[in-house]
Design an enzyme around this catalytic site. Structure first.
Site, PDB file in Angstrom:
ATOM      1  N   GLU A   1       1.828  -0.423  -5.031  1.00  0.00           N
ATOM      2  CA  GLU A   1       0.948   0.691  -5.361  1.00  0.00           C
ATOM      3  C   GLU A   1       1.897   1.883  -5.474  1.00  0.00           C
ATOM      4  O   GLU A   1       2.296   2.471  -4.470  1.00  0.00           O
ATOM      5  CB  GLU A   1      -0.096   0.920  -4.274  1.00  0.00           C
ATOM      6  CG  GLU A   1      -1.076   2.023  -4.635  1.00  0.00           C
ATOM      7  CD  GLU A   1      -2.071   2.336  -3.520  1.00  0.00           C
ATOM      8  OE1 GLU A   1      -3.205   2.722  -3.839  1.00  0.00           O
ATOM      9  OE2 GLU A   1      -1.710   2.196  -2.329  1.00  0.00           O
TER      10      GLU A   1
ATOM     11  N   ASP B   1       0.838  -1.202   0.000  1.00  0.00           N
ATOM     12  CA  ASP B   1       0.000   0.000   0.000  1.00  0.00           C
ATOM     13  C   ASP B   1       0.873   1.253   0.000  1.00  0.00           C
ATOM     14  O   ASP B   1       1.856   1.331   0.754  1.00  0.00           O
ATOM     15  CB  ASP B   1      -0.892  -0.032   1.249  1.00  0.00           C
ATOM     16  CG  ASP B   1      -1.777   1.182   1.370  1.00  0.00           C
ATOM     17  OD1 ASP B   1      -2.626   1.382   0.493  1.00  0.00           O
ATOM     18  OD2 ASP B   1      -1.601   1.938   2.348  1.00  0.00           O
TER      19      ASP B   1
END
Length: 703
Positions: free
Chosen positions: A379, A342
């Site tokens: 990401e 993330d």
């Protein structure tokens, strides 16, 4: 439990609670602490049954405090208290001898005494902490190991463990749990996906929500608020904390038996401790200045590149080692097959937040021997504008390709002038990856993910509807590149509803035809809706759950999705590790002429993809994103083959997707392609021809 246990000096390695020859060894890092106390609890007890004050000489080695408790039984709960300097502004030190702290290396957690609001509002109280749990749980993997699979063969399915089976319609015995995922493996197998990507399953704090959100009874549902990096999330388990690790392992083993790999969405960019107003759970109290990026002018302030109040100081040598040790643990001891990071670009910043050319933690992950066969996915951006798509540090890293998502959304909704970039995206995004010696497999292609509209909402809403989050509809992204097909949200208009389904089929078809690694969002194959909410992070309710009754209601979409995955699997030409060569693909307009690369009004594209072997049939793909039907000129199929329809998104089910055994060849060169439609032809042996749409086709639909 009233017995007390003898103690010995113990050792500094390994960190956390580990089994020793005589009992349990405890070790905790804290560079500037001047005193340490270990508190031992029986299950469900409010007060500790034994408090062990560590000697600064006998129980300290370098920056670690350690003690061995002889004959201590597994299942014992424990916390730490640390004494030391309090100097938030000058050094960032937050040592508070009143606060009980969680061991960041704990393998299982007991959260029964945790109340975040009280800890923040009233300060620390005795016994109020999250507690680590001592484990001694040998496990029989029965020969299981992480699944080896070439990256180009992957089809990823992103799901939330709780939301996947919590809806009553799921019909499982253990809703919202790791066991619930096991009960739905048959659905995953029918789809044909190869990997599940689990949204955060490391222990997180559901209580980490803004006051207004919490007052409405909402919780941190998605789980991007980690506090137990080595522990499965208790909320996804059904048994006692001593059983949590076994439940996770059972799920992994069952998925592996079904041929499905397990990827974890991990959150190392920030933690559940938040910013200045957040609670001291562990890192703040044992090494705030080590674990977080702090403002050099006032070290009581946290640098926030994540939008969540703090940013982990990931490139500090000790923190980098902590992160890599954690990942290696989940591979070695839990058999996971990969990780999605993330806001991974935050991990490329130094202690002052400055982007680094060669971030040690990212290269350490890439070069770890234990992680050598593990999929690593970034990401590739953060919340402060650092954007690494196409340039993420390292070579092995795959990236969520946001450029792919945005271009495909714009093209399919009918924006003109998109086809030149669309061709690049379909061909594996060579503009992003080829120049730095990377490959199509570095690109994770997706239309939707957890963060944003579901597929059904993408074709039904042009604006977000997040009022239920209690943030005045200010949260969530406004740049959605969506089209409602003529009406916002719910409608009874049959023409609009048919167009929405066609658009959903268009998105899925192009996704599965693209070079790179496709990723689906759980529920898109069911046409799940979140009622236009594009940020369901706090919706642990039917808005955020999968309604499994849709599997029957929209069985045609489930069948269509599974058929597309099967099409991809039977064509190696769609699963290339390296970029297409000049002879591998031919791009053209629908009329057979040159493609409209420089035409700002162009909304159509076709291409022929050659098979990689003589036995693999070629593919010809025609895409009409405009509002009117088009007459297309088909190329001559190679050799003795003829074209047969494999996919026609403009046709009504079941003719929208035709298995090879049921295909009929086309006996002419011209074909009528409906508005907002995609047609996929496979080269097949000569069969009776289908001429039903040589002159006519579906009526055009105007935007």
């Amino acid at each position: 439990m009233t017995q007390t246990y003898p103690v010995r000096p113990g050792r500094r390695y390994p960190p956390g609670a580990s089994i020793s020859d005589k009992g349990i060894n405890f070790s905790l890092y804290s560079r500037h602490a001047t005193g340490a106390t270990l508190l031992l609890y029986a299950p469900d007890a409010d007060a500790p049954f034994q408090v062990v004050a560590l000697d600064p000489v006998a129980n300290r080695s370098f920056f670690s405090w350690h003690v061995e408790v002889v004959d201590l039984p597994p299942g014992t709960r424990y916390t730490w208290r640390l004494d030391g300097p309090w100097d938030p502004q000058g050094h960032g030190w937050l040592y508070d001898p009143r606060a009980e702290l969680l061991d960041p290396w704990a393998r299982a957690l007991d959260v029964s005494h945790w109340d975040r609001a009280k800890r923040c509002g009233q300060g620390p109280k005795p016994g109020d902490s999250i507690r680590g749990v001592v484990l001694a749980d040998p496990y029989d993997w029965e020969g299981d190991a992480p699944l080896p699979m070439p990256s180009q063969d992957m089809v990823i399915y992103e799901l939330h463990v709780g939301g996947f089976t919590r809806h009553p319609s799921a019909g499982v015995a253990h809703p919202g749990s790791f066991k619930g995922v096991v009960e739905k493996i048959d659905h995953l197998q029918r789809l044909g996906i190869t990997h599940v990507e689990l949204m955060p399953v490391m222990a997180f704090d559901p209580q980490d929500v803004p006051p207004a959100t919490g007052a409405a009874g909402l919780t941190n549902f998605w789980g991007y608020s980690t506090h137990g990096f080595f522990a499965p999330h208790p909320g996804f388990c059904t048994g006692e904390p001593t059983e949590h690790r076994r439940e996770f392992r059972d799920m992994v083993k069952a998925l592996h038996r079904a041929g499905i790999g397990v990827l974890l969405d991990v959150v190392f960019n920030h933690t559940a401790e938040g910013g200045q107003g957040g609670p001291a759970i562990h890192f703040k109290g044992l090494g705030n200045e080590t674990f977080y990026m702090l403002d050099a002018a006032d070290r009581s302030r946290y640098l926030d590149f994540t939008g969540c109040g703090n940013t982990v100081n990931a490139n500090h040598p000790f923190v980098a080692r902590y992160i890599i040790d954690c990942l290696e643990y989940w591979v070695r001891e839990m058999h996971v097959d990969g990780f999605r990071f993330d806001l991974a670009s935050a991990l490329a910043r130094d202690a002052h937040g400055v982007p680094m050319e060669h971030p040690p933690v990212l290269w350490g992950i890439e070069l770890s021997d234990v992680l050598a066969g593990t999929k690593i996915i970034a990401e590739a951006w953060d919340a402060a504008g650092l954007y690494h798509v196409g340039s993420f540090p390292g070579y092995r890293w795959m990236e969520w390709n946001g450029r792919y998502r945005d271009n495909l959304r714009a093209a399919v909704r009918g924006d003109p002038g998109q086809v030149a970039e669309l061709a690049t995206r379909i061909a594996g995004s060579s503009d992003l990856y080829q120049g730095n010696l990377r490959h199509p497999i570095n690109s994770i292609n997706f239309v939707t993910c957890h963060d944003g509209f579901t597929l059904a909402d993408l074709v039904s809403c042009e604006r977000k509807h997040n009022e239920a989050n209690r943030e005045g509809n200010r949260d969530g992204c406004d740049h959605n590149l969506s089209w409602n097909c003529g009406a916002e949200g719910d409608t009874d208009d049959a023409v609009i509803l048919a167009l929405r389904r066609r658009q959903a089929r268009n998105f899925l078809t192009i996704l599965m035809l693209s070079q790179g690694i496709p990723m689906l969002t759980a529920g898109d194959e069911l046409l799940r809706t979140a009622d236009g909410n594009n940020n369901t992070w706090c919706q642990d309710n039917p808005t955020g759950w999968l309604d499994w009754s849709l599997a029957t209601q929209n069985a045609d979409m489930v069948r269509f999705t599974a058929g597309l995955i099967a099409l991809r699997k039977r064509h190696r030409s769609l699963r290339r590790r390296h970029f297409l060569g000049h002879d591998d693909v031919r791009w053209q307009a629908l009329d057979g002429g040159p493609p409209g690369w420089d035409d700002a009004k162009c909304r159509e594209l076709a291409f022929t993809l050659r098979g990689r072997t003589a036995d693999e049939p070629p593919l010809h793909v025609l895409m009409n994103f405009g509002p009117r039907a088009r007459t297309c000129l088909l190329p001559e199929p190679p050799g003795e083959r003829q074209w047969a329809i494999a996919v026609d998104t403009g046709a009504a089910p079941p003719r929208d997707l035709i298995a090879p055994a049921d295909q009929r060849t086309i006996g002419a060169r011209r074909w009528r392609l409906g508005a907002h439609s995609v047609l996929v032809l496979e080269g097949a042996a000569a069969q009776p021809a289908d001429s039903s749409r040589l002159l006519t086709g579906p009526g055009s639909t105007r935007r």
